[in-house]
Design an enzyme around this catalytic site. Structure first.
Site, PDB file in Angstrom:
ATOM      1  N   GLU A   1       0.851  -1.185   0.000  1.00 44.26           N
ATOM      2  CA  GLU A   1       0.000   0.000   0.000  1.00 44.26           C
ATOM      3  C   GLU A   1       0.888   1.238   0.000  1.00 44.26           C
ATOM      4  OE1 GLU A   1      -3.280   0.370   2.685  1.00 44.26           O
ATOM      5  OE2 GLU A   1      -3.943  -1.683   2.335  1.00 44.26           O
TER       6      GLU A   1
ATOM      7  N   ASP B   1      -8.794   1.348   8.192  1.00 41.18           N
ATOM      8  CA  ASP B   1      -8.620   2.640   7.525  1.00 41.18           C
ATOM      9  C   ASP B   1      -9.431   3.722   8.224  1.00 41.18           C
ATOM     10  OD1 ASP B   1      -7.063   1.427   5.532  1.00 41.18           O
ATOM     11  OD2 ASP B   1      -8.741   1.277   4.119  1.00 41.18           O
TER      12      ASP B   1
END
Length: 109
Positions: free
Chosen positions: A22, A90
């Protein structure tokens, strides 16, 4: 809040460079207008599935924002294999007043 093309292109390059991990960074702006972006190193113990901004990079982004008289509007990060949905992690790991931009380059449409 749309990203100017030059900023979106820079973020997409960072995502491509990160390959299967990521990629992540910050979005800077003023008055709800995006003006700059700052790529950060992902120091999460599992960077393929999560992100954690490197503290030194966060500090440098804050210094840049101050120097440019901007503020941190939010964070961007990628989900290399999709989906283009924020995970629970997240949503918990980011300040509530920050926007999030998510890039999922391989998600099928």
């Amino acid at each position: 809040m749309p990203l100017p093309p030059r900023i979106a292109d820079g973020i997409l390059r960072s995502v491509a460079d990160a390959a299967d991990a990521e990629a992540c960074g910050l979005i800077l702006g003023k008055d709800s207008l995006v003006r700059a972006w700052y790529p950060c190193r992902n120091v999460h113990e599992d960077p393929v599935h999560s992100f954690l901004l490197h503290p030194q990079d966060l500090r440098k982004a804050l210094e840049l924002a101050e120097r440019l008289q901007l503020e941190i509007l939010g964070v961007w990060h990628s989900h290399p294999e999709g989906p283009a949905l924020l995970s629970t992690e997240d949503q918990v790991g980011v300040p509530a007043d920050w926007l999030q931009w998510l890039v999922a380059p391989r998600e099928e449409r």
